[in-house]
Design a protein around this motif. Structure first.
Motif, PDB file in Angstrom:
ATOM      1  N   THR A  95      10.111  -2.184   4.262  1.00  0.00           N
ATOM      2  CA  THR A  95       9.281  -1.820   5.410  1.00  0.00           C
ATOM      3  C   THR A  95      10.032  -2.058   6.708  1.00  0.00           C
ATOM      4  O   THR A  95       9.937  -1.256   7.645  1.00  0.00           O
ATOM      5  N   VAL A  96      10.800  -3.134   6.769  1.00  0.00           N
ATOM      6  CA  VAL A  96      11.629  -3.402   7.954  1.00  0.00           C
ATOM      7  C   VAL A  96      12.712  -2.330   8.088  1.00  0.00           C
ATOM      8  O   VAL A  96      13.016  -1.871   9.194  1.00  0.00           O
ATOM      9  N   ILE A  97      13.289  -1.906   6.968  1.00  0.00           N
ATOM     10  CA  ILE A  97      14.278  -0.820   7.006  1.00  0.00           C
ATOM     11  C   ILE A  97      13.641   0.442   7.589  1.00  0.00           C
ATOM     12  O   ILE A  97      14.197   1.084   8.501  1.00  0.00           O
ATOM     13  N   ALA A  98      12.469   0.804   7.067  1.00  0.00           N
ATOM     14  CA  ALA A  98      11.784   2.001   7.566  1.00  0.00           C
ATOM     15  C   ALA A  98      11.436   1.843   9.042  1.00  0.00           C
ATOM     16  O   ALA A  98      11.568   2.791   9.827  1.00  0.00           O
ATOM     17  N   ALA A  99      11.007   0.655   9.444  1.00  0.00           N
ATOM     18  CA  ALA A  99      10.661   0.418  10.847  1.00  0.00           C
ATOM     19  C   ALA A  99      11.874   0.556  11.751  1.00  0.00           C
ATOM     20  O   ALA A  99      11.764   1.038  12.886  1.00  0.00           O
TER      21      ALA A  99
ATOM     22  N   ALA B  14       6.964  -0.618  15.920  1.00  0.00           N
ATOM     23  CA  ALA B  14       7.590   0.190  14.874  1.00  0.00           C
ATOM     24  C   ALA B  14       7.147  -0.275  13.498  1.00  0.00           C
ATOM     25  O   ALA B  14       6.878   0.543  12.601  1.00  0.00           O
ATOM     26  N   LEU B  15       7.056  -1.588  13.316  1.00  0.00           N
ATOM     27  CA  LEU B  15       6.621  -2.110  12.019  1.00  0.00           C
ATOM     28  C   LEU B  15       5.163  -1.734  11.760  1.00  0.00           C
ATOM     29  O   LEU B  15       4.807  -1.335  10.638  1.00  0.00           O
ATOM     30  N   ASP B  16       4.339  -1.828  12.785  1.00  0.00           N
ATOM     31  CA  ASP B  16       2.933  -1.463  12.632  1.00  0.00           C
ATOM     32  C   ASP B  16       2.796   0.022  12.302  1.00  0.00           C
ATOM     33  O   ASP B  16       1.916   0.408  11.521  1.00  0.00           O
ATOM     34  N   ALA B  17       3.676   0.858  12.871  1.00  0.00           N
ATOM     35  CA  ALA B  17       3.629   2.294  12.589  1.00  0.00           C
ATOM     36  C   ALA B  17       3.916   2.575  11.123  1.00  0.00           C
ATOM     37  O   ALA B  17       3.329   3.489  10.530  1.00  0.00           O
ATOM     38  N   VAL B  18       4.798   1.798  10.517  1.00  0.00           N
ATOM     39  CA  VAL B  18       5.154   2.021   9.112  1.00  0.00           C
ATOM     40  C   VAL B  18       4.005   1.635   8.187  1.00  0.00           C
ATOM     41  O   VAL B  18       3.752   2.321   7.188  1.00  0.00           O
ATOM     42  N   ILE B  19       3.302   0.553   8.501  1.00  0.00           N
ATOM     43  CA  ILE B  19       2.204   0.154   7.614  1.00  0.00           C
ATOM     44  C   ILE B  19       0.906   0.881   7.960  1.00  0.00           C
ATOM     45  O   ILE B  19      -0.011   0.929   7.125  1.00  0.00           O
TER      46      ILE B  19
ATOM     47  N   ALA C 294       7.806  10.099  -0.545  1.00  0.00           N
ATOM     48  CA  ALA C 294       6.847  10.429  -1.600  1.00  0.00           C
ATOM     49  C   ALA C 294       7.244  11.692  -2.351  1.00  0.00           C
ATOM     50  O   ALA C 294       6.978  11.815  -3.553  1.00  0.00           O
ATOM     51  N   ARG C 295       7.872  12.620  -1.670  1.00  0.00           N
ATOM     52  CA  ARG C 295       8.287  13.886  -2.301  1.00  0.00           C
ATOM     53  C   ARG C 295       9.676  13.812  -2.916  1.00  0.00           C
ATOM     54  O   ARG C 295      10.157  14.798  -3.474  1.00  0.00           O
ATOM     55  N   GLY C 296      10.334  12.677  -2.794  1.00  0.00           N
ATOM     56  CA  GLY C 296      11.688  12.552  -3.322  1.00  0.00           C
ATOM     57  C   GLY C 296      12.706  13.325  -2.515  1.00  0.00           C
ATOM     58  O   GLY C 296      13.770  13.689  -3.027  1.00  0.00           O
ATOM     59  N   MET C 297      12.384  13.590  -1.244  1.00  0.00           N
ATOM     60  CA  MET C 297      13.298  14.321  -0.361  1.00  0.00           C
ATOM     61  C   MET C 297      14.227  13.345   0.344  1.00  0.00           C
ATOM     62  O   MET C 297      13.865  12.197   0.622  1.00  0.00           O
ATOM     63  N   ALA C 298      15.436  13.790   0.634  1.00  0.00           N
ATOM     64  CA  ALA C 298      16.330  12.989   1.460  1.00  0.00           C
ATOM     65  C   ALA C 298      15.731  12.852   2.857  1.00  0.00           C
ATOM     66  O   ALA C 298      15.143  13.801   3.382  1.00  0.00           O
ATOM     67  N   LEU C 299      15.854  11.685   3.452  1.00  0.00           N
ATOM     68  CA  LEU C 299      15.278  11.471   4.777  1.00  0.00           C
ATOM     69  C   LEU C 299      15.971  12.311   5.841  1.00  0.00           C
ATOM     70  O   LEU C 299      15.348  12.763   6.791  1.00  0.00           O
ATOM     71  N   GLN C 300      17.286  12.497   5.720  1.00  0.00           N
ATOM     72  CA  GLN C 300      18.068  13.323   6.646  1.00  0.00           C
ATOM     73  C   GLN C 300      17.862  12.893   8.101  1.00  0.00           C
ATOM     74  O   GLN C 300      17.513  13.700   8.963  1.00  0.00           O
ATOM     75  N   MET C 301      18.097  11.624   8.358  1.00  0.00           N
ATOM     76  CA  MET C 301      17.937  11.067   9.697  1.00  0.00           C
ATOM     77  C   MET C 301      19.290  10.865  10.371  1.00  0.00           C
ATOM     78  O   MET C 301      20.190  10.224   9.806  1.00  0.00           O
ATOM     79  N   ASP C 302      19.428  11.408  11.571  1.00  0.00           N
ATOM     80  CA  ASP C 302      20.672  11.234  12.319  1.00  0.00           C
ATOM     81  C   ASP C 302      20.931   9.772  12.653  1.00  0.00           C
ATOM     82  O   ASP C 302      22.085   9.334  12.731  1.00  0.00           O
ATOM     83  N   SER C 303      19.860   9.011  12.844  1.00  0.00           N
ATOM     84  CA  SER C 303      20.020   7.615  13.242  1.00  0.00           C
ATOM     85  C   SER C 303      20.769   6.797  12.199  1.00  0.00           C
ATOM     86  O   SER C 303      21.531   5.890  12.548  1.00  0.00           O
ATOM     87  N   THR C 304      20.570   7.106  10.928  1.00  0.00           N
ATOM     88  CA  THR C 304      21.273   6.347   9.897  1.00  0.00           C
ATOM     89  C   THR C 304      22.764   6.701   9.875  1.00  0.00           C
ATOM     90  O   THR C 304      23.612   5.836   9.644  1.00  0.00           O
ATOM     91  N   LEU C 305      23.062   7.975  10.129  1.00  0.00           N
ATOM     92  CA  LEU C 305      24.465   8.376  10.242  1.00  0.00           C
ATOM     93  C   LEU C 305      25.123   7.720  11.444  1.00  0.00           C
ATOM     94  O   LEU C 305      26.270   7.259  11.372  1.00  0.00           O
ATOM     95  N   ASN C 306      24.407   7.686  12.553  1.00  0.00           N
ATOM     96  CA  ASN C 306      24.953   7.045  13.749  1.00  0.00           C
ATOM     97  C   ASN C 306      25.255   5.575  13.489  1.00  0.00           C
ATOM     98  O   ASN C 306      26.250   5.033  13.992  1.00  0.00           O
ATOM     99  N   TYR C 307      24.407   4.939  12.712  1.00  0.00           N
ATOM    100  CA  TYR C 307      24.645   3.530  12.380  1.00  0.00           C
ATOM    101  C   TYR C 307      25.925   3.393  11.554  1.00  0.00           C
ATOM    102  O   TYR C 307      26.749   2.514  11.823  1.00  0.00           O
TER     103      TYR C 307
ATOM    104  N   ALA D  34       0.824  -1.214   0.000  1.00  0.00           N
ATOM    105  CA  ALA D  34       0.000   0.000   0.000  1.00  0.00           C
ATOM    106  C   ALA D  34       0.857   1.262   0.000  1.00  0.00           C
ATOM    107  O   ALA D  34       0.412   2.317  -0.474  1.00  0.00           O
ATOM    108  N   HIS D  35       2.077   1.153   0.515  1.00  0.00           N
ATOM    109  CA  HIS D  35       2.975   2.310   0.558  1.00  0.00           C
ATOM    110  C   HIS D  35       4.099   2.199  -0.478  1.00  0.00           C
ATOM    111  O   HIS D  35       5.073   2.951  -0.419  1.00  0.00           O
ATOM    112  N   GLY D  36       3.956   1.272  -1.402  1.00  0.00           N
ATOM    113  CA  GLY D  36       4.937   1.129  -2.468  1.00  0.00           C
ATOM    114  C   GLY D  36       6.267   0.572  -2.012  1.00  0.00           C
ATOM    115  O   GLY D  36       7.301   0.851  -2.628  1.00  0.00           O
TER     116      GLY D  36
END
Length: 278
Positions: free
Chosen positions: A148-152, A230-235, A177-190, A140-142
């Protein structure tokens, strides 16, 4: 979120599986049977508990497995990456179990092998993530289930509390959806193998594929092991047009679609942080 700072690291015990009481019987084939002595006598040992909190990275899980089983440091990691280890992962994971070491409480015996334990964790995740509801929600979210696990995993790392997860998930969907960079600190921390609320300009210039300031879309793998919420929040994300968020103070995360308002919220966070250091 740019320039998102304000989430304090946390580990939770929400969504813990009730495995301790039922595991030896209900999943005997997966855990207990391979550990029986060669003469097939019953194992009299009482199982110990290994807790894997939501949001832990694979490295943290490996270290906990080594400690729990009394193995040399690095044993579980080597086992997970060994060519002969077969884990029930999706093809998209390319053999990397990050995101699929499901957070739960696991029964452990002295004779438990790291391969059996890791396989059970991944099998648990595969069953939890492999439902029709998850597959339909992903489509439903493409997204694929793996995406979905990555997003969660990002939602798990970014949300300051369970109530904010659905809102953070909506920000992720809106930006994708807007083609914007997510810009999440958590991914950098990883990418930098750290946990911090401070991100520098130099950090955002990293060439890592996990630098979601520079690279659009989701990172190549999960950045931790998300739980059911977290997974439920994404879907099932919250409804909203938000593109930015920042945790100004514990329990006070501000979501907005207006960049100027977001900058004001960030300034308030910085002021609070400076005052706390004095």
């Amino acid at each position: 979120m740019p320039p998102r700072r304000g989430r304090r690291p946390r580990l939770t015990r929400r969504g813990r599986l009730a495995l301790l009481l039922g595991a030896v019987l209900a999943v005997a084939a997966a855990v207990t049977v391979p550990l029986l002595p060669a003469h097939d006598e019953p194992v009299a040992e009482k199982p110990r508990s290994l807790l894997v909190p939501e949001g832990w990275r694979a490295g943290q899980v490996y270290a906990a497995v080594d400690r729990s089983l009394g193995l040399p440091r690095g044993t579980a990691r080597k086992t997970a990456m060994a060519p002969g280890t077969v884990l029930p992962l999706p093809a998209e994971a390319d053999g990397n179990p990050e995101g699929y070491l499901f957070p739960a409480t696991y029964p452990v015996l002295t004779a438990t092998s790291p391969e059996v334990l890791l396989r059970f964790m991944v099998d648990t995740a595969s069953r939890r993530f492999g439902t029709a509801a998850i597959a339909e929600g992903a489509r439903a979210h493409g997204l694929s289930v793996y995406q979905t696990v990555i997003a969660a995993s990002i939602v798990q790392a970014e949300a300051d509390n369970p109530e904010d997860m659905a809102k953070v998930a909506r920000v992720v969907h809106n930006r994708l959806a807007r083609g914007m960079a997510l810009q999440m600190d958590s991914t950098l921390n990883y990418a930098l193998d750290r946990t911090t609320v401070d991100t520098t300009y130099e950090d955002t210039r990293s060439s890592s594929p996990y630098n979601t300031y520079e690279r659009k879309g989701l990172p190549p793998t999960p950045i931790g092991n998300p739980g059911d919420q977290a997974l439920d929040a994404v879907i099932r994300p919250a409804d909203g047009d938000w593109l930015y968020f920042v945790t100004v103070a514990p329990g006070d995360t501000r979501f907005t679609a207006d960049y100027a308002a977001h900058r004001e919220n960030v300034a308030e966070f910085n002021a609070n942080r400076s005052a706390a250091k004095q």
